[in-house]
Design a protein around this motif. Structure first.
Motif, PDB file in Angstrom:
ATOM      1  N   GLN A   1       0.832  -1.212   0.000  1.00 25.13           N
ATOM      2  CA  GLN A   1       0.000   0.000   0.000  1.00 25.13           C
ATOM      3  C   GLN A   1       0.863   1.256   0.000  1.00 25.13           C
ATOM      4  N   LEU A   2       2.076   1.145   0.536  1.00 26.35           N
ATOM      5  CA  LEU A   2       2.973   2.300   0.577  1.00 26.35           C
ATOM      6  C   LEU A   2       3.403   2.743  -0.823  1.00 26.35           C
ATOM      7  N   PHE A   3       3.296   1.868  -1.801  1.00 34.04           N
ATOM      8  CA  PHE A   3       3.831   2.150  -3.131  1.00 34.04           C
ATOM      9  C   PHE A   3       2.773   2.493  -4.177  1.00 34.04           C
ATOM     10  N   THR A   4       1.523   2.565  -3.776  1.00 36.19           N
ATOM     11  CA  THR A   4       0.452   2.733  -4.767  1.00 36.19           C
ATOM     12  C   THR A   4       0.531   4.053  -5.528  1.00 36.19           C
ATOM     13  N   SER A   5       1.111   5.083  -4.948  1.00 35.63           N
ATOM     14  CA  SER A   5       1.133   6.380  -5.627  1.00 35.63           C
ATOM     15  C   SER A   5       2.385   6.589  -6.490  1.00 35.63           C
ATOM     16  N   TYR A   6       3.257   5.601  -6.544  1.00 32.51           N
ATOM     17  CA  TYR A   6       4.488   5.744  -7.326  1.00 32.51           C
ATOM     18  C   TYR A   6       4.290   5.319  -8.776  1.00 32.51           C
ATOM     19  N   THR A   7       5.007   5.987  -9.674  1.00 34.55           N
ATOM     20  CA  THR A   7       5.031   5.572 -11.078  1.00 34.55           C
ATOM     21  C   THR A   7       5.990   4.388 -11.218  1.00 34.55           C
ATOM     22  N   LYS A   8       5.958   3.747 -12.386  1.00 31.00           N
ATOM     23  CA  LYS A   8       6.894   2.643 -12.651  1.00 31.00           C
ATOM     24  C   LYS A   8       8.334   3.118 -12.538  1.00 31.00           C
ATOM     25  N   GLU A   9       8.598   4.306 -13.031  1.00 28.91           N
ATOM     26  CA  GLU A   9       9.957   4.861 -12.998  1.00 28.91           C
ATOM     27  C   GLU A   9      10.401   5.123 -11.557  1.00 28.91           C
ATOM     28  N   GLU A  10       9.499   5.671 -10.763  1.00 26.92           N
ATOM     29  CA  GLU A  10       9.830   5.934  -9.357  1.00 26.92           C
ATOM     30  C   GLU A  10      10.073   4.641  -8.596  1.00 26.92           C
ATOM     31  N   LEU A  11       9.254   3.630  -8.885  1.00 27.21           N
ATOM     32  CA  LEU A  11       9.455   2.330  -8.231  1.00 27.21           C
ATOM     33  C   LEU A  11      10.793   1.715  -8.636  1.00 27.21           C
ATOM     34  N   ALA A  12      11.172   1.855  -9.904  1.00 30.81           N
ATOM     35  CA  ALA A  12      12.458   1.333 -10.368  1.00 30.81           C
ATOM     36  C   ALA A  12      13.602   2.059  -9.677  1.00 30.81           C
ATOM     37  N   ALA A  13      13.494   3.377  -9.525  1.00 30.46           N
ATOM     38  CA  ALA A  13      14.535   4.154  -8.842  1.00 30.46           C
ATOM     39  C   ALA A  13      14.609   3.759  -7.368  1.00 30.46           C
ATOM     40  N   LEU A  14      13.462   3.598  -6.739  1.00 34.65           N
ATOM     41  CA  LEU A  14      13.433   3.190  -5.330  1.00 34.65           C
ATOM     42  C   LEU A  14      14.060   1.806  -5.155  1.00 34.65           C
ATOM     43  N   GLN A  15      13.711   0.900  -6.039  1.00 31.22           N
ATOM     44  CA  GLN A  15      14.283  -0.446  -5.980  1.00 31.22           C
ATOM     45  C   GLN A  15      15.802  -0.402  -6.109  1.00 31.22           C
ATOM     46  N   GLN A  16      16.280   0.422  -7.007  1.00 30.07           N
ATOM     47  CA  GLN A  16      17.729   0.553  -7.207  1.00 30.07           C
ATOM     48  C   GLN A  16      18.408   1.106  -5.945  1.00 30.07           C
ATOM     49  N   LEU A  17      17.815   2.103  -5.334  1.00 26.35           N
ATOM     50  CA  LEU A  17      18.381   2.697  -4.112  1.00 26.35           C
ATOM     51  C   LEU A  17      18.331   1.701  -2.951  1.00 26.35           C
ATOM     52  N   LEU A  18      17.206   1.012  -2.808  1.00 21.70           N
ATOM     53  CA  LEU A  18      17.089   0.051  -1.713  1.00 21.70           C
ATOM     54  C   LEU A  18      18.076  -1.102  -1.875  1.00 21.70           C
TER      55      LEU A  18
END
Length: 138
Positions: free
Chosen positions: A116-133
């Protein structure tokens, strides 16, 4: 050296931790299991055939506390103790099929809440977050 940005990030991470912890307390009652029992089942998935002292060390529990916890979990059919092949004083701990099924269902419900924390993210933002994490040492 702590900068305002670092302070903001550490405060944000503490907030995220608190939200994720609250999700766990929302999910677990339906499974009639305590957080420490869930953590033990998760540990057993990653470390089959561990011994009680390993678990006590992992969770910072006394031998007496871990024994009581393991007794309760064994009574509920979530794990079994098997004789250790080389030590008469130790037992190997193994998760039962019932324990495995339970942790699978708990994690599915828990992960769904966290997502639920990720529902407002775009695909690009999720990819960037995944890379940082992925860079984090945890």
């Amino acid at each position: 050296m702590t900068t305002p940005d670092h302070e903001w990030m550490t405060t944000k991470f503490r907030g995220i931790k608190n939200v994720i912890s609250s999700y766990l307390t929302q999910v677990l009652p339906q499974f009639q299991i305590s957080p420490i029992m869930m953590y033990v089942l998760e540990y057993l998935r990653k470390h089959p055939d561990c011994i009680a002292v390993d678990m006590a060390n992992e969770f910072g529990l006394t031998r007496g506390a871990i024994t009581q916890l393991l007794d309760k979990m064994e009574e509920q059919g979530l794990l079994v103790r098997k004789p250790h092949p080389t030590s008469r004083r130790s037992h190997l701990l193994q998760m039962t099929d019932k324990g495995n099924e339970l942790i699978i269902h708990i994690l599915a419900a828990y992960n769904k809440k966290i997502e639920q924390l990720f529902t407002s993210y775009t695909k690009e933002e999720l990819a960037a977050l995944q890379q940082l994490l992925a860079k984090m040492p945890v």
